[in-house]
Design a protein around this motif. Sequence first.
Motif, mmCIF file in Angstrom:
data_model
loop_
_atom_site.group_PDB
_atom_site.id
_atom_site.type_symbol
_atom_site.label_atom_id
_atom_site.label_comp_id
_atom_site.label_asym_id
_atom_site.label_seq_id
_atom_site.Cartn_x
_atom_site.Cartn_y
_atom_site.Cartn_z
ATOM 1 N N GLY A 147 0.792 -1.233 0.000
ATOM 2 C CA GLY A 147 0.000 0.000 0.000
ATOM 3 C C GLY A 147 0.818 1.273 0.000
ATOM 4 O O GLY A 147 0.450 2.263 0.639
ATOM 5 N N ARG B 249 0.042 5.836 -4.204
ATOM 6 C CA ARG B 249 -1.045 6.785 -3.944
ATOM 7 C C ARG B 249 -1.484 7.384 -5.274
ATOM 8 O O ARG B 249 -0.714 7.384 -6.234
ATOM 9 C CB ARG B 249 -0.550 7.964 -3.093
ATOM 10 N N VAL B 250 -2.682 7.939 -5.267
ATOM 11 C CA VAL B 250 -3.114 8.722 -6.421
ATOM 12 C C VAL B 250 -3.476 10.112 -5.926
ATOM 13 O O VAL B 250 -4.222 10.258 -4.955
ATOM 14 C CB VAL B 250 -4.329 8.077 -7.126
ATOM 15 N N PHE C 270 -3.660 -0.149 -10.907
ATOM 16 C CA PHE C 270 -3.844 0.453 -9.584
ATOM 17 C C PHE C 270 -4.503 1.826 -9.697
ATOM 18 O O PHE C 270 -5.482 2.127 -9.006
ATOM 19 C CB PHE C 270 -2.495 0.572 -8.855
ATOM 20 N N ASP D 171 -8.155 1.662 -10.854
ATOM 21 C CA ASP D 171 -9.047 1.173 -9.808
ATOM 22 C C ASP D 171 -9.321 2.252 -8.749
ATOM 23 O O ASP D 171 -10.472 2.504 -8.384
ATOM 24 C CB ASP D 171 -8.406 -0.071 -9.160
ATOM 25 N N GLU D 172 -8.253 2.898 -8.285
ATOM 26 C CA GLU D 172 -8.398 3.974 -7.285
ATOM 27 C C GLU D 172 -9.257 5.113 -7.830
ATOM 28 O O GLU D 172 -10.122 5.648 -7.133
ATOM 29 C CB GLU D 172 -7.019 4.563 -6.944
ATOM 30 N N SER D 173 -8.980 5.521 -9.074
ATOM 31 C CA SER D 173 -9.679 6.680 -9.649
ATOM 32 C C SER D 173 -11.149 6.390 -9.869
ATOM 33 O O SER D 173 -11.991 7.270 -9.675
ATOM 34 C CB SER D 173 -9.096 7.085 -11.000
ATOM 35 N N ALA E 135 -12.933 4.213 -8.188
ATOM 36 C CA ALA E 135 -13.562 4.166 -6.863
ATOM 37 C C ALA E 135 -13.873 5.591 -6.395
ATOM 38 O O ALA E 135 -14.940 5.877 -5.858
ATOM 39 C CB ALA E 135 -12.655 3.449 -5.868
ATOM 40 N N ALA E 136 -12.922 6.514 -6.625
ATOM 41 C CA ALA E 136 -13.125 7.915 -6.237
ATOM 42 C C ALA E 136 -14.257 8.540 -7.053
ATOM 43 O O ALA E 136 -15.121 9.240 -6.506
ATOM 44 C CB ALA E 136 -11.830 8.702 -6.419
ATOM 45 N N HIS F 78 -17.047 -0.742 -10.662
ATOM 46 C CA HIS F 78 -17.272 0.460 -9.858
ATOM 47 C C HIS F 78 -18.581 1.160 -10.205
ATOM 48 O O HIS F 78 -18.944 2.139 -9.555
ATOM 49 C CB HIS F 78 -16.103 1.433 -10.034
#
Length: 290
Positions: free
Chosen positions: A38, A41-42, A93, A96-98, A100-101, A138
Motif C-alpha cells: 500500500g 497513492r493517487v 492500480f 481502480d483507485e480513480s 472508486a473515487a 465500480h
Amino acid sequence: SAAREGSGPVRCYEPSMGERADRRLALIRGFGPAVTDGHLRVHYQPTVSLEGRTVLGVEALARWEHPELGALLPDEFVPVLEATGQIGGLTEFVLDESLAAARRWHDRGMRLSVAVNLSVGSLDDGFPDLVAAALDRHGVPAELLILEVTESGVSAEREYALPALRRLHALGCRLAVDDFGTGQSSLAHLRRLPVDTVKIDKSFVLGMGTETGDVAVVRAIVEMGHTLGLTVVAEGVESAAVRTALADMGCDVAQGYLVSKPLPAGCLEQWLDSLAEAGGAPPGAEGGPV
Ligand code: C2E
Ligand code: MG
Ligand code: MG
Ligand code: MG
C-alpha cells in the motif's frame, strides 16, 4: 543535458552512476512490494472550464511513498516501470483507485470526470476488456473516464496501439492526447485517431507570460484543435494573466497550480466542499467560483 550542465550554476553534488543504478534497482525490485504494502497513492488535480469557471473533473497522478527513498514522482518511476514491463500494474492500480473515487463523488452528486495516464506499452489487446471490467465493477459511466496518451505514444510509428484505442473509444471512454506540441504529430495523423481532446504541453503554457513564440504556438493548437472538433485543455496554468489569455483565445479547459496542485482524495474533497460553500454551485454545474 550537456548544454544545461554547462550553463547552470556549479553543481555541488551529482549522484554517481553507481548510485543512480542502485536507485533504479531499488525501484525495479520495490514496485511489487509497494503495490501489496500500500505505498502507491493517487493525487487528483482538478480541471476547470475557462468559460463557466466550473470544475469539470480531475486528472489522476501516481505517487509512490517509498519507505526509504521518500516521496517519489512519476517522472522518475514511470520510465523504469515501462522499461521493465511493470507499468501495467501501475495502470491497473491508478484506474481502480480513480474509478472508486469517481463513484464516491458521483454518489455525492458530483459528476466529475477522471483522467488516467496510459503508457502505450499497456495498450495491448486485453487492455480495453480490463477497462470495461473496472468501469463495471465500480458502476462508473464510461463517458466519465478520460484516457490520456502522450503525443509520442500515438505517433504514426505506433500503429499497433490503434485497435485498442478504437475499442476504448467504442466503450464510450474519452481519449486525450497529452503533452501536445512536443512530438511529431501531423494534423493529418491526429484526424485518423479516435481522439476527443488535446492537452497543450505545459512547457508552452508556462512560457506564455514571457515568450511571444509560445503564445503563437498555443493559439495555433487551440485553432487547429477546434477545427478538428476537439476539446482543448491547457495544462501548467500558473497565473491569472495566462488564464485570461487562454480564455480570450477560446481555449476550453485549464489545469494548473493557479487552480490547484494535485491533491490526495481527501484534500480534494475538502477543496470541492469549500468551493461549493463559497459559490453555492456544485462541481459539474455552471457558475462555480473557481
Ligand atoms: P502529465 O500527464 O502531463 O501531468 C501533468 C503534470 O504537470 C503533473 O506532474 C502535474 O503535477 C504537473 N503540473 C500540473 N499543473 C502544473 C503547473 O501549473 N505548473 C507546473 N510546473 N506543473 C504542473 P506529475 O504528477 O509529476 O506527473 C508527471 C508525468 O508523469 C505526467 O505528466 C504523466 O505523463 C506521468 N504520469 C503520472 N501518473 C501516471 C500514471 O499513473 N501512469 C503513467 N503511465 N504515467 C503517469
Ligand atoms: Mg496527463
Ligand atoms: Mg501533459
Ligand atoms: Mg507530461
